[in-house]
Design a protein around this motif. Structure first.
Motif, PDB file in Angstrom:
ATOM      1  N   GLU A 202       0.804  -1.230   0.000  1.00 57.02           N
ATOM      2  CA  GLU A 202       0.000   0.000   0.000  1.00 57.02           C
ATOM      3  C   GLU A 202       0.833   1.276   0.000  1.00 57.02           C
ATOM      4  OE1 GLU A 202      -3.687   0.217   0.524  1.00 57.02           O
ATOM      5  OE2 GLU A 202      -4.208  -1.749   1.299  1.00 57.02           O
ATOM      6  N   LYS A 203       2.081   1.205  -0.444  1.00 55.37           N
ATOM      7  CA  LYS A 203       2.913   2.401  -0.583  1.00 55.37           C
ATOM      8  C   LYS A 203       3.145   2.661  -2.070  1.00 55.37           C
ATOM      9  CE  LYS A 203       5.107   4.072   2.569  1.00 55.37           C
ATOM     10  NZ  LYS A 203       4.821   5.308   3.311  1.00 55.37           N
ATOM     11  N   LEU A 204       3.538   3.897  -2.365  1.00 56.51           N
ATOM     12  CA  LEU A 204       3.817   4.255  -3.754  1.00 56.51           C
ATOM     13  C   LEU A 204       5.152   3.660  -4.196  1.00 56.51           C
ATOM     14  CD1 LEU A 204       2.858   8.046  -3.627  1.00 56.51           C
ATOM     15  CD2 LEU A 204       1.652   6.268  -4.910  1.00 56.51           C
ATOM     16  N   PRO A 205       5.318   3.462  -5.521  1.00 56.45           N
ATOM     17  CA  PRO A 205       6.617   2.977  -5.992  1.00 56.45           C
ATOM     18  C   PRO A 205       7.679   4.065  -5.822  1.00 56.45           C
ATOM     19  CG  PRO A 205       5.245   3.602  -7.860  1.00 56.45           C
ATOM     20  CD  PRO A 205       4.388   3.713  -6.631  1.00 56.45           C
ATOM     21  N   ASP A 206       8.918   3.655  -5.659  1.00 54.56           N
ATOM     22  CA  ASP A 206      10.027   4.601  -5.481  1.00 54.56           C
ATOM     23  C   ASP A 206      11.253   3.936  -6.076  1.00 54.56           C
ATOM     24  OD1 ASP A 206      12.348   5.878  -4.382  1.00 54.56           O
ATOM     25  OD2 ASP A 206      11.145   6.683  -2.739  1.00 54.56           O
ATOM     26  N   VAL A 207      12.036   4.690  -6.830  1.00 55.03           N
ATOM     27  CA  VAL A 207      13.154   4.081  -7.554  1.00 55.03           C
ATOM     28  C   VAL A 207      14.211   3.499  -6.596  1.00 55.03           C
ATOM     29  CG1 VAL A 207      14.861   5.923  -7.908  1.00 55.03           C
ATOM     30  CG2 VAL A 207      14.300   4.376  -9.786  1.00 55.03           C
ATOM     31  N   CYS A 208      14.257   3.969  -5.352  1.00 55.71           N
ATOM     32  CA  CYS A 208      15.282   3.408  -4.457  1.00 55.71           C
ATOM     33  C   CYS A 208      15.013   1.939  -4.170  1.00 55.71           C
ATOM     34  CB  CYS A 208      15.429   4.224  -3.173  1.00 55.71           C
ATOM     35  SG  CYS A 208      14.053   4.132  -2.039  1.00 55.71           S
ATOM     36  N   TYR A 209      13.730   1.519  -4.273  1.00 53.56           N
ATOM     37  CA  TYR A 209      13.439   0.100  -4.063  1.00 53.56           C
ATOM     38  C   TYR A 209      13.906  -0.759  -5.225  1.00 53.56           C
ATOM     39  CZ  TYR A 209      11.175   1.696   0.025  1.00 53.56           C
ATOM     40  OH  TYR A 209      10.966   2.283   1.236  1.00 53.56           O
ATOM     41  N   SER A 210      14.219  -0.113  -6.366  1.00 47.87           N
ATOM     42  CA  SER A 210      14.793  -0.901  -7.441  1.00 47.87           C
ATOM     43  C   SER A 210      16.154  -1.411  -6.972  1.00 47.87           C
ATOM     44  CB  SER A 210      14.925  -0.096  -8.727  1.00 47.87           C
ATOM     45  OG  SER A 210      15.787   0.996  -8.523  1.00 47.87           O
ATOM     46  N   TRP A 211      16.721  -0.779  -5.945  1.00 50.31           N
ATOM     47  CA  TRP A 211      17.933  -1.332  -5.360  1.00 50.31           C
ATOM     48  C   TRP A 211      17.612  -2.285  -4.207  1.00 50.31           C
ATOM     49  CZ3 TRP A 211      22.503  -2.942  -6.166  1.00 50.31           C
ATOM     50  CH2 TRP A 211      23.279  -3.340  -5.072  1.00 50.31           C
ATOM     51  N   TRP A 212      16.885  -1.818  -3.200  1.00 53.06           N
ATOM     52  CA  TRP A 212      16.662  -2.657  -1.998  1.00 53.06           C
ATOM     53  C   TRP A 212      15.993  -3.984  -2.350  1.00 53.06           C
ATOM     54  CZ3 TRP A 212      19.631   0.156   0.752  1.00 53.06           C
ATOM     55  CH2 TRP A 212      19.500   1.552   0.839  1.00 53.06           C
ATOM     56  N   VAL A 213      15.013  -3.956  -3.250  1.00 54.81           N
ATOM     57  CA  VAL A 213      14.287  -5.189  -3.587  1.00 54.81           C
ATOM     58  C   VAL A 213      15.078  -6.042  -4.581  1.00 54.81           C
ATOM     59  CG1 VAL A 213      12.178  -6.135  -4.625  1.00 54.81           C
ATOM     60  CG2 VAL A 213      12.018  -4.178  -3.084  1.00 54.81           C
ATOM     61  N   LEU A 214      15.613  -5.401  -5.624  1.00 57.22           N
ATOM     62  CA  LEU A 214      16.321  -6.189  -6.637  1.00 57.22           C
ATOM     63  C   LEU A 214      17.576  -6.841  -6.068  1.00 57.22           C
ATOM     64  CD1 LEU A 214      16.092  -4.110  -9.965  1.00 57.22           C
ATOM     65  CD2 LEU A 214      14.553  -5.871  -9.088  1.00 57.22           C
ATOM     66  N   SER A 215      18.298  -6.119  -5.203  1.00 53.50           N
ATOM     67  CA  SER A 215      19.510  -6.728  -4.632  1.00 53.50           C
ATOM     68  C   SER A 215      19.114  -7.894  -3.724  1.00 53.50           C
ATOM     69  CB  SER A 215      20.311  -5.686  -3.853  1.00 53.50           C
ATOM     70  OG  SER A 215      19.515  -5.128  -2.843  1.00 53.50           O
ATOM     71  N   SER A 216      18.008  -7.742  -2.982  1.00 51.91           N
ATOM     72  CA  SER A 216      17.559  -8.840  -2.114  1.00 51.91           C
ATOM     73  C   SER A 216      17.166 -10.058  -2.947  1.00 51.91           C
ATOM     74  CB  SER A 216      16.367  -8.395  -1.262  1.00 51.91           C
ATOM     75  OG  SER A 216      16.744  -7.314  -0.438  1.00 51.91           O
ATOM     76  N   LEU A 217      16.416  -9.815  -4.028  1.00 47.39           N
ATOM     77  CA  LEU A 217      16.024 -10.927  -4.900  1.00 47.39           C
ATOM     78  C   LEU A 217      17.251 -11.578  -5.544  1.00 47.39           C
ATOM     79  CD1 LEU A 217      12.782  -9.495  -6.582  1.00 47.39           C
ATOM     80  CD2 LEU A 217      12.915 -11.534  -5.128  1.00 47.39           C
TER      81      LEU A 217
END
Lengths: 380, 334
Positions: free
Chosen positions: B235-250
């Protein structure tokens, strides 16, 4: 702007903050500075500063604080330092170095703990998710202020409710409340405190069904109540929802959650909360718990190709029974599941599919379909 | 796809290709501005800002554009003689976050020996608590971010022996939730940024097997929204910083293919500012160094060969990590 003018503005703000026992909000308001009025104003306890002067005054207070930090302060300088750091933190509460200076002033007895509580609350009125302000309060309660009774816990919980109402999914405010919950559970009046906390947070949750942070907290509260009752620290019969076992506690929560899902379709939060409740039920109440298995091929199938599993199988009859005779469905969903994981999963599957069928928009449908996929991963 | 109430729309107006030169100019000119108000307002994150900028410029292959001598001298002046910790700027107080940023920069510039390394080791290890958690500084705030900072910092300095590794892992595992993710403290809500910190720390210590890969991987890939962007929590908006936190975790979980890479790339590219250069949190917003690094780092993880390869744990170019002979754990690799 000369430094005397800066000092006058800083002092005026400081006086307003110190004299007012009934402070409201603080904020920067836009003003060009062309009119000849004071940049600091106070209306009914709400304090504002005009945007045109912030840049100059902040730079003055910022550099003065840092200069002062480099040496041992005299008493006069301490008073100035109190005002400068207060100004800087109201504008930019992320600067750790200034909080550290405040803590040093507090330890020397030059700033009182109560004064600091006021400042942090003012900061939170402008930036309700400010982690530094919440941490300062935790530090104050742990190291400075006397916390013998439970009034402070209640007051602090009220502050959390206030801060969470000002910013959606306010992670740090809910985290602060969790910190309070830990204190509350150690308190000798914990049954009373838990009762009021449970009632107040459930009431709030029911009108904020998209607040994932809140629902996470609700589930933490439930989990801790379950754990405390196992340890003999709290009695489930004496706190809402007034049940006699941990299994019944989870069942009551699942039923509450289901009512919300039916009433407010299309809210991801409610389904995430449901998934957590089901998994916690499995962990704490199912005798022969089976771990959620890895079904990678299935995951890939539905995520990469966009193929939605299980959405076709909800029959017309099941949907109708859910929609027309909701309480009956609810009973079959949650009452017979103690110790019977397989039947709970079966009921969850039916419920998830019924949600898909009942959806009235594409978005509602996509949210329900995500839960169908989630349930598909529960191992039976 | 259904209209999502908490997502953004990407149009033809948004950039579709990587604006390399614009980004280099944006970062280099940012590092030269020193007199304006903005500089004072951001001084408390100066060290991290320098790390974001210098890493981004290196990924773009233009490390030579930065003034190495000036940077190293600045870091030297930020080290606190007594505690050994490093402050975010001159006259500020040392902190775990700025200490890691400083060490990352020095490793990148091959200049670690220019500071008191033993001081840093003393500072970082001194912040460990008996339950294995780490404080951010001497005032005692605990957060799993600091567990990552401590372990990453000491690994880069080859001094992991200075802390209790077992206890560190024990604490981080206490912060895991039933959804497979991690929060800031035991019981705290799962947050993609904290997941990165906890997985990164477990990866360095070779303890990733304690994690439920599928449950966590599932939660992570559910962060992708119809626009292709990722949010950090439901329920949060997308943010480009998660392209790092999520992609690196995956990437660490060996499940990067669980998200749609083309849509992800489209979203990241749309967050570029076509006029000034730099990346923003969401298409159309104001750029900053933080989002610029994480936008580029995300593209690098997705295999953009025009950028240097990035290490998913240290968020530093892979060649730098290779030079130090540091290996990290990735699920399925061992």
């Amino acid at each position: 702007m000369d430094s005397d003018t800066c000092e006058r503005i800083i002092s005026k703000l400081h006086n307003l903050v110190s004299l007012n026992t009934n402070l409201g909000d603080f904020d920067i308001v836009y003003a060009s500075g062309e009119d000849n009025v004071s940049p600091v104003a106070c209306v009914e306890g709400n304090i504002s500063i005009a945007s045109w002067c912030v840049k100059h005054v902040y730079a003055h207070a910022y550099h003065s604080s840092l200069r002062c930090k480099q040496k041992l302060w005299s008493y006069d300088e301490c008073e100035s330092l109190t005002r400068w750091t207060q100004f800087c933190l109201l504008i930019r509460p992320e600067v750790t170095t200034f909080w550290n200076l405040r803590r040093a002033l507090i330890k020397k007895g030059l700033v009182s703990g109560d004064q600091e509580l006021l400042l942090t609350k003012l900061i939170l009125s402008r930036k309700p998710k400010c982690i530094e302000a919440f941490y300062e309060r935790q530090w104050l309660y742990t190291k400075v202020l006397a916390t013998s009774g439970h009034e402070w816990i209640r007051q602090e919980i009220d502050l959390c409710t206030w801060a969470t109402s000002r910013h959606q999914n306010n992670y740090h405010a809910w985290n602060h409340r969790l910190w309070l919950l830990n204190k509350l559970l150690l308190h000798e009046d914990r049954n009373d405190l838990l009762k009021s906390e449970f009632e107040s947070v459930m009431e709030w949750a029911e009108v904020h069904v998209s607040e994932h942070s809140c629902m996470h907290y609700v589930n933490q509260l439930v989990e801790r109540m379950a754990l405390s009752s196992k340890e003999g620290l709290c009695s489930l019969e004496r706190v809402p929802p007034y049940v006699s076992s941990v299994a019944q506690l989870y069942e009551a929560m699942l039923s509450w959650n289901q009512n919300l899902i039916v009433q407010y379709p299309g809210h991801e939060t409610l389904f995430y909360a449901r998934k957590s409740l089901v998994l916690k039920f499995q962990r704490d109440c199912v005798d022969t718990a089976t771990p959620v298995t890895a079904r990678e091929h299935l995951v890939e199938e539905c995520l990469v190709s966009g193929n939605e599993i299980g959405t076709q199988s909800a029959t017309k009859d099941e949907t109708n029974s859910w929609c027309c005779d909701q309480p009956a469905f609810k009973r079959t969903c949650v009452e017979n599941v103690s110790g019977d994981w397989a039947s709970l999963v079966m009921k969850e599957r039916k419920f998830a599919e019924a949600c898909v069928t009942a959806a009235t928009s594409d978005f509602e449908k996509s949210v329900a379909q995500a839960y169908v996929r989630t349930v598909g991963r529960f191992s039976v | 796809m259904a209209d999502h109430p908490k997502d953004v729309t990407i149009t033809d107006e948004h950039p579709k290709t990587l604006l390399r030169d614009k980004h280099v100019e944006y970062i280099v000119s940012y590092s030269k501005k020193k007199d304006d108000f903005e500089y004072t307002m951001t001084e408390h994150i100066r060290m991290s800002g320098m790390y974001w900028g210098i890493t981004a410029v290196d990924l773009l292959g233009c490390l030579g554009r930065m003034d190495h001598t000036e940077i190293v001298s600045f870091i030297q002046q930020c080290q606190d003689k007594t505690s050994g910790g490093i402050a975010p700027s001159i006259q500020h107080d040392p902190h775990m976050l700025s200490t890691l940023s400083a060490v990352q920069i020095l490793v990148l510039l091959d200049s670690v020996s220019s500071i008191d390394v033993e001081g840093v080791v003393r500072y970082v290890s001194g912040l460990q608590n008996s339950d294995g958690s780490f404080n951010g500084d001497k005032w005692g705030e605990v957060d799993t971010r600091f567990s990552f900072c401590a372990v990453a910092c000491l690994r880069l300095l080859n001094r992991l022996d200075a802390i209790n590794k077992e206890k560190s892992v024990e604490f981080v595992m206490k912060c895991s939730n039933i959804d497979g993710g991690f929060g800031t403290r035991p019981g705290s809500e799962t947050h993609a940024g904290q997941i990165y910190c906890c997985l990164g720390m477990l990866s360095i210590l070779g303890e990733l097997n304690r994690v439920d890969f599928d449950t966590l991987g599932w939660w992570l890939c559910e962060r992708q929204l119809p626009s292709g962007g990722l949010n950090g929590r439901p329920e949060k908006l997308p943010d480009v910083c998660y392209s790092w936190w999520v992609l690196s975790s995956l990437t660490l979980l060996n499940r990067l293919h669980w998200i749609n890479p083309d849509k992800m790339r489209t979203f990241i590219l749309a967050t570029q500012d076509p006029e000034t250069g730099g990346f923003t949190d969401r298409p159309g917003d104001v750029p900053d160094l933080y989002h610029t690094l994480f936008g580029l780092a995300g593209l690098s993880l997705l295999g953009d060969t025009s950028l240097k390869r990035i290490n998913p744990v240290f968020c530093m170019p892979q060649y730098v990590i290779d030079k130090l002979n540091i290996s990290i754990q990735i699920v399925g690799d061992d």
